[in-house]
Every structure is written in structure tokens, then in C-alpha cells.
Scaffold this active site. Structure first.
Site, mmCIF file in Angstrom:
data_model
loop_
_atom_site.group_PDB
_atom_site.id
_atom_site.type_symbol
_atom_site.label_atom_id
_atom_site.label_comp_id
_atom_site.label_asym_id
_atom_site.label_seq_id
_atom_site.Cartn_x
_atom_site.Cartn_y
_atom_site.Cartn_z
ATOM 1 N N GLY A 53 52.420 -47.277 -107.678
ATOM 2 C CA GLY A 53 53.655 -47.016 -107.330
ATOM 3 C C GLY A 53 54.352 -48.369 -107.626
ATOM 4 O O GLY A 53 55.226 -48.919 -106.720
ATOM 5 N N GLY A 59 56.125 -52.132 -104.582
ATOM 6 C CA GLY A 59 55.177 -52.759 -105.137
ATOM 7 C C GLY A 59 55.258 -53.274 -106.598
ATOM 8 O O GLY A 59 54.273 -54.275 -106.883
ATOM 9 N N TYR A 208 56.856 -36.802 -93.633
ATOM 10 C CA TYR A 208 56.688 -38.155 -93.763
ATOM 11 C C TYR A 208 55.849 -39.200 -92.798
ATOM 12 O O TYR A 208 54.865 -39.717 -93.026
ATOM 13 C CB TYR A 208 57.962 -39.092 -94.249
ATOM 14 C CG TYR A 208 57.957 -40.682 -94.400
ATOM 15 C CD1 TYR A 208 57.152 -40.599 -95.766
ATOM 16 C CD2 TYR A 208 58.381 -41.272 -93.759
ATOM 17 C CE1 TYR A 208 57.318 -41.991 -96.125
ATOM 18 C CE2 TYR A 208 58.321 -42.672 -94.001
ATOM 19 C CZ TYR A 208 57.651 -42.999 -95.088
ATOM 20 O OH TYR A 208 57.561 -44.287 -95.678
HETATM 21 N N1 LIG Z 1 61.660 -48.554 -98.099
HETATM 22 C C1 LIG Z 1 61.172 -48.666 -96.623
HETATM 23 O O1 LIG Z 1 62.058 -48.840 -95.879
HETATM 24 C C2 LIG Z 1 59.758 -48.386 -96.296
HETATM 25 C C3 LIG Z 1 59.667 -48.656 -95.111
HETATM 26 C C4 LIG Z 1 58.154 -47.974 -94.315
HETATM 27 C C5 LIG Z 1 57.261 -47.971 -95.532
HETATM 28 N N2 LIG Z 1 57.580 -47.939 -96.811
HETATM 29 C C6 LIG Z 1 56.431 -47.584 -97.735
HETATM 30 O O2 LIG Z 1 56.245 -48.428 -98.881
HETATM 31 C C7 LIG Z 1 55.662 -47.861 -99.923
HETATM 32 C C8 LIG Z 1 56.390 -48.237 -101.216
HETATM 33 O O3 LIG Z 1 57.821 -47.599 -101.257
HETATM 34 P P1 LIG Z 1 59.283 -48.197 -101.718
HETATM 35 O O4 LIG Z 1 60.001 -48.516 -100.583
HETATM 36 O O5 LIG Z 1 58.884 -49.415 -102.534
HETATM 37 O O6 LIG Z 1 59.653 -47.165 -102.401
HETATM 38 P P2 LIG Z 1 59.746 -46.903 -104.114
HETATM 39 O O7 LIG Z 1 60.339 -48.072 -104.845
HETATM 40 O O8 LIG Z 1 60.541 -45.371 -104.093
HETATM 41 O O9 LIG Z 1 58.237 -46.838 -104.615
HETATM 42 C C9 LIG Z 1 57.634 -45.669 -104.349
HETATM 43 C C10 LIG Z 1 56.309 -45.663 -105.502
HETATM 44 O O10 LIG Z 1 55.647 -44.730 -105.394
HETATM 45 C C11 LIG Z 1 55.671 -44.052 -106.557
HETATM 46 N N3 LIG Z 1 55.412 -42.479 -106.731
HETATM 47 C C12 LIG Z 1 55.918 -41.270 -105.978
HETATM 48 N N4 LIG Z 1 55.214 -40.295 -106.118
HETATM 49 C C13 LIG Z 1 54.128 -40.666 -107.075
HETATM 50 C C14 LIG Z 1 53.156 -40.081 -107.673
HETATM 51 N N5 LIG Z 1 52.928 -38.519 -107.296
HETATM 52 N N6 LIG Z 1 52.129 -40.582 -108.329
HETATM 53 C C15 LIG Z 1 52.196 -41.996 -108.383
HETATM 54 N N7 LIG Z 1 53.266 -42.720 -108.010
HETATM 55 C C16 LIG Z 1 54.048 -42.162 -107.267
HETATM 56 C C17 LIG Z 1 56.987 -44.191 -107.413
HETATM 57 O O11 LIG Z 1 56.933 -43.777 -108.745
HETATM 58 P P3 LIG Z 1 58.321 -43.043 -109.338
HETATM 59 O O12 LIG Z 1 59.261 -44.535 -109.614
HETATM 60 O O13 LIG Z 1 57.661 -42.427 -110.631
HETATM 61 O O14 LIG Z 1 58.878 -42.188 -108.561
HETATM 62 C C18 LIG Z 1 57.368 -45.607 -106.724
HETATM 63 O O15 LIG Z 1 56.683 -46.325 -107.878
HETATM 64 C C19 LIG Z 1 55.750 -46.351 -99.647
HETATM 65 O O16 LIG Z 1 54.410 -46.061 -99.399
HETATM 66 C C20 LIG Z 1 56.715 -46.343 -98.409
HETATM 67 O O17 LIG Z 1 56.178 -45.035 -97.668
HETATM 68 C C21 LIG Z 1 58.812 -48.096 -97.299
#
Ligand SMILES: NC(=O)c1ccc[n+]([C@@H]2O[C@H](COP(=O)([O-])OP(=O)(O)OC[C@H]3O[C@@H](n4cnc5c(N)ncnc54)[C@H](OP(=O)(O)O)[C@@H]3O)[C@@H](O)[C@H]2O)c1
Length: 328
Positions: A53, A59, A208
Site C-alpha cells: 500500500g 506507505g 476494522y
Molecule cells: N490514517 C490513519 O489515521 C491511520 C490510523 C491508524 C492506523 N492506520 C493504518 O495505516 C495504514 C496505512 O493507511 P493510510 O492511512 O496511509 O491510508 P491509505 O492512504 O488509504 O493507504 C492504504 C493503502 O492500502 C492499500 N490497499 C487497500 N486495499 C488493498 C488491497 N486489497 N491490496 C493491496 N493494497 C491495498 C491502498 O491501495 P489503493 O490506493 O489501491 O486503495 C492504499 O495504498 C493502514 O494499515 C491503516 O489501517 C492509519
């Protein structure tokens, strides 16, 4: 001073008092939510790092920093267009630093294909960052393998991926598996009888929370495996902070409207993706011997406050269930 107060209408004084209090509350919220910046840096030249991701959000920022410090980075993403764009951007920072290999964590055949391609190209893997995730999927739906979407992508997909890459990880002298979980795990529970919400009320956030508990249990069980086999490997999990990213895309209806309404406030209070990548970067850059094996990090520190479901026994249960599901 008294004269001054007499000159100002009573209402105005109240408004000023409200404004000052609101200002203090906002500053307090910003201070609480603001991530600690990672200040540990090492040269990553020669390190091969997979980040799932990595086409957006936390990421992508993680990948950018790794490239800047000399690593070879593999973007493991499902969306080819955004991943190619990110790859181009990173290769612009450093030529030949980044490669994109397609990975859809909701489909085990895609995970197998990814691992095959990687194995053919690379003889070792130093760091695997299991970062991809989905949150608040509105309606219960299943992955190609029949898992509820959230736990399927956030946990089972990464479980299989890690297993398929174990041989390459073992070829590194000191390897790390970094699982991006969330503080949201504290709000949930894990139901081993019904992981996929077949017979219980489904809500995207409940799914989640459960998936993020699974990430931490996986970290503990994986570390145990490394230790039992005397491998030079570290497995950690982490909370990246509350970060404004695409993760909130599935929120709908009133929640989405509320979020839109407060978005200026949200932008001010919460972290951006660069800030959100700091704890992951800490786990990547920190000296191997200074990282706590199997631990959960937040704000670049080992955090002990965990959900009551996080026990070695539950880690074993989930590990054995997962092995059985994939026939490993
Ligand atoms: N943002 C927050 O406040 C927060 C807080 C706590 C934890 N987190 C964790 O941080 C991590 C990164 O999230 P983020 O906040 O950076 O959100 P994000 O920008 O939406 O990143 C999530 C990534 O996961 C990818 N993804 C989703 N489904 C997938 C699949 N089936 N196969 C491969 N890749 C997939 C998405 O790809 P697409 O672009 O193709 O959808 C995107 O690149 C996650 O594990 C999230 O739970 C985030």
C-alpha cells in the site's frame, strides 16, 4: 482594566472568552495528536524493502524516506496507475531506487504471484512493511478467498504474504517485519468463532478494530516463531497516529458529512502523511538490537497499553487458525 471592561459590551466579552477557550482546546488537541518525529537515521544502502500500500498516504511517505536513505524499495500495490506514478516520483528522487510489483491482498493468487516475481528477482529481503489497509467498509463483503474484506486485506493477506516471503527474509542477516496496526485496536474485540461476521452484527469499524487486534497478535506469534527457530528476525507492530489519508474514503452518510464539515479543524488537529510515517521510520531506522522484539510502538516508543485480547494464548490461536486456513 476595569474601565476597559466597562467599555466593552458584555456579550463581546463572552465571545472573546469563548474564542480564547476554543483556541486553547485546539492547541491542546493539536499537541496531543501531533506525532513525535523520528530522529534515528541509518544508511539504508543495500537494504531491500517491500512496502504494501505504498502508492499513497503513510506507505508512500515511508517509501520516500527509504529511497532518500539509499534503500531499494518495492512498492506492493493493487492500483497500477497510482503505483506507477508513485514509482516514477521515487525514481526521480533516486534513479533505479524503486520498483512496482502488483499485489492485491484480497486475492491469494495475486499474493502468490507477487511472491514468485519477487523471489525470482531478489535473493534476500531485509524489511517487510505490512502497511496496506482498509477501514470502515460500509457493507459486509467477502474477498476472493471468502474472508470478510477488512480482516481479509488487513490481516490474512499480510499473513500469507509474510509466509511466502520467509525464505527471502531468512536470507538477510538481520530482518524486520513491521505491521502497521492502530490505536483503534483498543476499542475492539476478536471473535475466533466468527472472524468474518457471518452470525453477528456487522459494522465497518468493528471489523476494522478486530483486524488491527489481529495485526498485533500476528506480530507476537511471528516473533515467537523467529525466536523458536533462532532466526535473526524482529517483528513489531505500531500505531502511526491519526493521519489524514485516503483511509477515511469509505465513511459515508452522516459521518462523511460531519467529517467534511469539520475538515478545516481536522486538517489542523491531525497529522499529515509525513508525520504519520514517523513511527514506521523509527522501526526501520532504529538499531536492530535496540528494537523491542514483538513490541507495539506508537510515537516512536514502545507502548504497553494494549487491548485485553492481546495475549500470547490468543496469538497462538490466531496463528494456528491462519496456518490451517491456508494449508501451510
Ligand atoms: N490514517 C490513519 O489515521 C491511520 C490510523 C491508524 C492506523 N492506520 C493504518 O495505516 C495504514 C496505512 O493507511 P493510510 O492511512 O496511509 O491510508 P491509505 O492512504 O488509504 O493507504 C492504504 C493503502 O492500502 C492499500 N490497499 C487497500 N486495499 C488493498 C488491497 N486489497 N491490496 C493491496 N493494497 C491495498 C491502498 O491501495 P489503493 O490506493 O489501491 O486503495 C492504499 O495504498 C493502514 O494499515 C491503516 O489501517 C492509519
Amino acid at each position: 482594566m476595569e474601565i476597559l471592561f466597562k467599555l466593552i459590551p458584555n456579550n463581546l466579552i463572552h465571545y472573546i472568552a469563548y474564542a480564547i477557550t476554543l483556541g486553547f482546546v485546539l492547541i491542546l488537541l493539536r499537541t496531543i495528536s501531533k506525532n513525535v518525529k523520528n530522529n534515528v537515521i541509518r544508511d539504508l544502502t543495500g537494504q531491500i524493502i517491500i512496502i504494501t500500500g505504498a502508492n499513497s498516504g503513510i506507505g508512500f511517505e515511508t517509501a520516500k524516506n527509504c529511497v532518500q536513505h539509499g534503500a531499494k524499495v518495492i512498492l506492493a500495490c493493487r492500483d497500477e496507475i497510482t503505483a506507477q506514478k508513485s514509482c516514477l516520483q521515487l525514481n526521480f528522487i533516486k534513479k533505479n531506487s524503486t520498483e512496482f510489483i502488483k499485489l492485491d491482498l484480497s486475492d491469494s493468487s495475486s499474493i502468490h504471484l507477487f511472491a514468485n516475481i519477487f523471489e525470482k528477482k531478489y535473493s534476500k529481503l531485509d524489511i517487510l512493511v505490512n502497511n496496506a489497509g482498509v477501514m470502515a467498509v460500509p457493507n459486509r463483503c467477502l474477498t476472493k478467498d471468502g474472508f470478510e474484506q477488512t480482516i481479509g486485506v488487513n490481516y490474512f493477506g499480510h499473513f500469507l504474504l509474510t509466509h511466502l516471503l520467509l525464505d527471502r527474509l531468512k536470507s538477510s542477516s538481520q530482518f524486520r517485519v513491521i505491521n502497521v496496526s492502530s490505536v483503534a485496536h483498543l476499542a475492539g474485540t476478536i471473535d475466533f468463532q466468527d472472524l468474518h461476521f457471518t452470525n453477528r452484527f456487522y459494522h465497518g469499524m468493528l471489523a476494522y478494530f478486530q483486524s488491527k487486534i489481529a495485526n498485533i497478535l500476528f506480530t507476537i506469534a511471528l516473533q515467537k516463531k523467529f525466536d523458536d527457530q533462532n532466526l535473526h528476525g524482529i517483528s513489531v507492530s505500531l500505531h502511526p497516529g491519526i493521519v489524514q489519508t485516503n483511509l477515511f474514503r469509505y465513511l459515508n452518510g452522516p459521518t462523511k458529512f460531519l467529517l467534511w464539515l469539520i475538515s478545516p479543524l481536522f486538517n489542523f488537529i491531525y497529522n499529515n502523511s509525513f508525520e504519520g510515517a514517523q513511527t514506521t521510520l523509527y522501526c526501520i531506522h532504529q538499531n536492530y538490537f535496540k528494537l523491542q522484539k514483538g513490541a507495539y510502538y506508537s510515537d516512536c516508543q514502545n507502548q504497553k497499553r494494549l487491548n485485553r485480547c492481546i495475549t500470547p494464548e490468543n496469538a497462538d490461536i490466531l496463528w494456528n487458525m491462519s496456518l490451517k486456513i491456508f494449508g501451510l
